[in-house]
Scaffold this motif. Structure first.
Motif, PDB file in Angstrom:
ATOM      1  N   THR A 130       3.207 -15.917   7.271  1.00  0.00           N
ATOM      2  CA  THR A 130       3.349 -15.044   8.009  1.00  0.00           C
ATOM      3  C   THR A 130       2.893 -13.486   7.637  1.00  0.00           C
ATOM      4  O   THR A 130       3.157 -13.218   6.669  1.00  0.00           O
ATOM      5  CB  THR A 130       4.497 -14.697   8.836  1.00  0.00           C
ATOM      6  N   THR A 131       1.611 -13.564   8.445  1.00  0.00           N
ATOM      7  CA  THR A 131       2.017 -11.929   8.202  1.00  0.00           C
ATOM      8  C   THR A 131       2.084 -10.992   9.121  1.00  0.00           C
ATOM      9  O   THR A 131       2.296 -10.807  10.323  1.00  0.00           O
ATOM     10  CB  THR A 131       0.653 -11.249   7.877  1.00  0.00           C
ATOM     11  N   LEU A 132       3.364  -9.377   8.401  1.00  0.00           N
ATOM     12  CA  LEU A 132       3.417  -8.547   9.466  1.00  0.00           C
ATOM     13  C   LEU A 132       3.507  -7.291   8.891  1.00  0.00           C
ATOM     14  O   LEU A 132       3.233  -7.191   7.912  1.00  0.00           O
ATOM     15  CB  LEU A 132       4.740  -9.188   9.747  1.00  0.00           C
ATOM     16  N   LEU A 133       4.080  -5.989   9.980  1.00  0.00           N
ATOM     17  CA  LEU A 133       3.462  -4.755   9.286  1.00  0.00           C
ATOM     18  C   LEU A 133       4.435  -4.172   8.169  1.00  0.00           C
ATOM     19  O   LEU A 133       5.569  -4.882   8.536  1.00  0.00           O
ATOM     20  CB  LEU A 133       3.924  -3.367   9.944  1.00  0.00           C
ATOM     21  N   GLY A 134       4.745  -3.657   7.098  1.00  0.00           N
ATOM     22  CA  GLY A 134       5.802  -3.627   5.796  1.00  0.00           C
ATOM     23  C   GLY A 134       6.651  -2.508   6.446  1.00  0.00           C
ATOM     24  O   GLY A 134       7.966  -3.643   6.065  1.00  0.00           O
ATOM     25  N   ASP A 135       6.468  -1.913   7.664  1.00  0.00           N
ATOM     26  CA  ASP A 135       7.844  -0.727   7.844  1.00  0.00           C
ATOM     27  C   ASP A 135       8.820  -2.272   9.227  1.00  0.00           C
ATOM     28  O   ASP A 135       9.646  -1.601   8.961  1.00  0.00           O
ATOM     29  CB  ASP A 135       6.484   0.163   8.687  1.00  0.00           C
ATOM     30  N   LYS A 185      12.993  -3.757   0.907  1.00  0.00           N
ATOM     31  CA  LYS A 185      13.366  -2.061   1.711  1.00  0.00           C
ATOM     32  C   LYS A 185      13.124  -1.133   1.080  1.00  0.00           C
ATOM     33  O   LYS A 185      12.448  -0.065   1.894  1.00  0.00           O
ATOM     34  CB  LYS A 185      14.964  -2.377   2.179  1.00  0.00           C
ATOM     35  N   GLY A 186      13.293  -0.695  -0.167  1.00  0.00           N
ATOM     36  CA  GLY A 186      13.005   0.446  -0.931  1.00  0.00           C
ATOM     37  C   GLY A 186      11.420   0.675  -0.846  1.00  0.00           C
ATOM     38  O   GLY A 186      10.764   2.017  -0.215  1.00  0.00           O
ATOM     39  N   ILE A 187      10.849  -0.122  -0.821  1.00  0.00           N
ATOM     40  CA  ILE A 187       9.329   0.088  -1.605  1.00  0.00           C
ATOM     41  C   ILE A 187       8.843   0.161  -0.109  1.00  0.00           C
ATOM     42  O   ILE A 187       7.541   0.198   0.005  1.00  0.00           O
ATOM     43  CB  ILE A 187       8.413  -1.307  -2.149  1.00  0.00           C
ATOM     44  N   GLY A 204       8.466   2.545   5.865  1.00  0.00           N
ATOM     45  CA  GLY A 204       7.547   3.401   6.374  1.00  0.00           C
ATOM     46  C   GLY A 204       6.090   3.070   6.054  1.00  0.00           C
ATOM     47  O   GLY A 204       4.824   4.624   6.061  1.00  0.00           O
ATOM     48  N   SER A 205       5.812   2.464   5.296  1.00  0.00           N
ATOM     49  CA  SER A 205       4.802   1.615   5.117  1.00  0.00           C
ATOM     50  C   SER A 205       4.033   0.861   6.103  1.00  0.00           C
ATOM     51  O   SER A 205       3.896   0.526   7.045  1.00  0.00           O
ATOM     52  CB  SER A 205       4.782   0.234   4.014  1.00  0.00           C
ATOM     53  N   GLU A 206       2.874   1.418   5.698  1.00  0.00           N
ATOM     54  CA  GLU A 206       1.886   0.770   7.002  1.00  0.00           C
ATOM     55  C   GLU A 206       0.612  -0.192   6.952  1.00  0.00           C
ATOM     56  O   GLU A 206      -0.007  -0.868   7.615  1.00  0.00           O
ATOM     57  CB  GLU A 206       1.120   1.680   7.462  1.00  0.00           C
ATOM     58  N   SER A 207       1.009  -0.525   5.316  1.00  0.00           N
ATOM     59  CA  SER A 207       0.644  -1.989   4.694  1.00  0.00           C
ATOM     60  C   SER A 207       1.152  -2.523   5.488  1.00  0.00           C
ATOM     61  O   SER A 207       1.958  -3.505   5.206  1.00  0.00           O
ATOM     62  CB  SER A 207       0.333  -1.698   3.098  1.00  0.00           C
ATOM     63  N   GLU A 208       0.471  -4.318   5.308  1.00  0.00           N
ATOM     64  CA  GLU A 208       0.293  -6.253   6.057  1.00  0.00           C
ATOM     65  C   GLU A 208       1.028  -6.198   4.783  1.00  0.00           C
ATOM     66  O   GLU A 208       1.106  -6.058   3.760  1.00  0.00           O
ATOM     67  CB  GLU A 208      -0.652  -6.209   6.070  1.00  0.00           C
ATOM     68  N   PHE A 260       6.136 -12.874  -1.033  1.00  0.00           N
ATOM     69  CA  PHE A 260       5.513 -11.099  -0.473  1.00  0.00           C
ATOM     70  C   PHE A 260       4.891 -10.282  -1.058  1.00  0.00           C
ATOM     71  O   PHE A 260       4.731 -10.130  -2.443  1.00  0.00           O
ATOM     72  CB  PHE A 260       7.232 -10.755   0.151  1.00  0.00           C
ATOM     73  N   VAL A 261       3.491 -10.507  -0.276  1.00  0.00           N
ATOM     74  CA  VAL A 261       2.504 -10.413  -1.046  1.00  0.00           C
ATOM     75  C   VAL A 261       2.003  -8.674   0.044  1.00  0.00           C
ATOM     76  O   VAL A 261       2.120  -8.765   0.981  1.00  0.00           O
ATOM     77  CB  VAL A 261       0.901 -11.191  -1.288  1.00  0.00           C
ATOM     78  N   PHE A 262       1.866  -7.547  -0.643  1.00  0.00           N
ATOM     79  CA  PHE A 262       1.287  -6.444  -0.237  1.00  0.00           C
ATOM     80  C   PHE A 262       1.037  -5.140  -1.538  1.00  0.00           C
ATOM     81  O   PHE A 262       1.032  -5.661  -3.036  1.00  0.00           O
ATOM     82  CB  PHE A 262       2.526  -5.860   0.642  1.00  0.00           C
TER      83      PHE A 262
END
Length: 372
Positions: free
Chosen positions: A127-132, A203-205, A208-212, A224-226
Motif C-alpha cells: 500500500t502507498t500513502l503520504l508520509g504525513d 512518526k518522528g521521521i 509533515g513529510s510530503e513524500s510517499e 516501510f520504504v520512503f
C-alpha cells in the motif's frame, strides 16, 4: 575503503538510525552502525534484531566494502563538528580513521559480515500513502496502546487495510482510539499489529513529510520504504481483540462542548481527585455540565460548572481524568462531542470540526464506578 562525506549530512542521517539501537544489546555487534559502501553510495544500517532500518547516503568515493562502526562513539564525535567534509579511511590495523579540517580520529571497527542480515519480506502485499498521513495516524493512536507484557497484542497499533479505507486502532482496555482514512485505500484486505518502537521512529521521521511511503507486509514482517530509507520490523504475533464489539452503537445522550474549556476544567479539577483512581465525576443536566472530584482521605475537593449543548437524560458518570486529558490533548478540534448511553457503558469522544476530508477519529473511554 575510503569515502568523503559532509559531517552534518552524515550526523542527520545517523541520528535517525540511532533511534533503533537499544541501550543494552544482547549481541555486541548491535551497538554498531553497518557501513556498506558501493562506489558513491553508502548504505548505513542499524538493528535491534526486531527492527532494522537503513538509509542510502550520497558520498564521494570509488571504493567498496563493509564495516561495523561503534554507533555511540561516532555520534558523539559528529555532534561536535561544524559543517565540513570528513574523510573516512579504513586502515589495515582494524581501525577506521576520520580526518577533519583540524585533526584525525581513529576508532576500532568490527567485521561487517558479523552484522545480522535484514529479513526479506517474501511475497508481500503493498500500500502507498503520504508520509504525513501515516505519521498522523500513528500520533493519533499510539498513545492509547497498552504497556502490558502479558497482553502483547494490545501493546501495538492494529493496522486494518481494505479496498475502501485504512483503519488504525489502539487500545489498552481502558481507552480505545480508532483512526480511519476514507481517502486512502489498499489493493487488498490485510490486518497486522505493529509494535510501538518502529512506529515511534516512523512518526518522528515522517511528520509533515510530503513524500510517499510504500508499506509492504506479509504475516510476520512489515517494510516501510520512503525517500532513501527503509525500515523492516517484525510484527506482533496474535489476534487483535474484536474492538467493534466494545463500541456502543446506541448513545442517546450527546454532549457538545469547547475542547479547550473542557480540557482545562478536567485538568484543574483532577488535581483534587484521589491520587490512585484519578476519578472525576461529570454531572449533566440541561445545558450545564458539572465537573467535580474529591479525595476523601485528604478532604480535598473541587467543582466547576461549564455551559454546554446537551441532548438526553440527566446523568452522572465517572471517568479516570488521566485518560480524558490524554484524549482531549490528542484532538486538535475546537469542539468535541461526548456520547453516552448509561453510566456503566463506555463514553465516545469525537471531534466535531478540524478534520481533513475523509478523516475520522473515534475515541472510547471506559467509565469508573462512582461511589455515591
Amino acid at each position: 575503503m575510503k569515502f568523503i562525506v559532509s559531517s552534518t549530512y552524515l550526523l542527520k542521517q545517523l541520528q535517525v538510525l540511532g533511534g533503533v539501537i537499544n541501550n543494552s544489546n544482547t549481541l555486541p555487534i548491535l551497538d554498531n552502525f553497518l557501513f556498506d559502501l558501493k562506489q558513491n553510495q553508502l548504505t548505513v544500517s542499524a538493528s535491534d534484531l526486531e527492527t532494522t532500518m537503513s538509509s542510502v547516503l550520497e558520498v564521494d568515493s570509488d571504493a567498496e566494502g563493509t564495516i561495523a562502526v561503534p554507533a555511540r562513539l561516532l555520534l558523539d564525535t559528529l555532534k561536535t563538528f561544524p559543517e565540513q567534509p570528513l574523510t573516512f579511511v579504513v586502515e589495515d590495523n582494524n581501525t577506521v580513521e576520520i580526518s577533519s579540517n583540524h585533526g584525525k580520529y581513529a576508532l576500532a571497527y568490527a567485521d561487517g559480515a558479523e552484522f545480522p542480515k535484514a529479513v526479506e519480506v517474501s511475497n508481500p502485499s503493498s500500500t502507498t500513502l503520504l508520509g504525513d498521513i501515516l505519521a498522523t495516524a500513528i500520533t493519533k493512536t499510539i498513545f492509547a496502546a497498552g504497556n502490558d507484557d502479558l497482553r502483547p497484542v494490545m501493546s501495538g497499533v492494529f493496522f486494518q487495510f481494505s479496498t475502501e479505507n485504512l483503519t488504525f486502532v489502539a487500545t489498552d482496555a481502558h481507552k480505545l482510539v480508532k483512526y480511519q482514512r476514507n481517502d486512502v485505500t489498499a489493493s487488498q484486505v490485510a490486518e497486522f499489529i505493529m509494535p510501538k518502537k518502529p512506529l515511534n521512529l516512523l512518526k518522528g521521521i515522517l511528520a509533515g513529510s510530503e513524500s510517499e511511503v510504500t508499506i509492504e507486509y506479509n504475516d510476520s514482517n512489515a517494510k516501510f520504504v520512503f525517500d532513501n530509507s527503509e525500515l523492516i520490523c517484525r510484527l506482533i504475533d496474535g489476534k487483535y481483540p474484536n474492538y467493534e464489539a466494545v463500541i456502543p452503537k446506541e448513545n442517546p445522550n450527546k454532549l457538545s462542548i469547547s475542547r479547550n474549556q473542557f480540557l482545562s476544567s478536567v485538568r484543574r479539577v483532577s488535581i483534587f481527585s484521589n491520587k490512585t483512581t484519578h476519578q472525576i465525576r461529570l454531572k449533566i443536566a440541561g445545558a450545564e455540565l458539572n465537573i467535580s472530584a474529591e479525595d476523601v482521605d485528604y478532604s480535598n475537593k473541587a467543582e466547576e460548572r461549564l455551559s454546554c449543548a446537551y441532548q438526553g437524560d440527566d446523568m452522572q458518570i465517572g471517568f479516570n481524568s488521566r485518560f480524558l486529558v490524554e484524549m482531549l490533548n490528542n484532538l486538535s478540534s475546537d469542539e468535541v462531542s461526548l456520547e453516552m448511553s448509561l453510566p456503566n457503558r463506555a463514553g465516545i469522544l469525537t471531534p466535531i470540526d478540524g478534520l481533513d476530508e475523509g478523516e475520522h477519529v473515534t475515541m472510547l473511554v471506559m467509565p469508573v464506578m462512582l461511589n455515591n
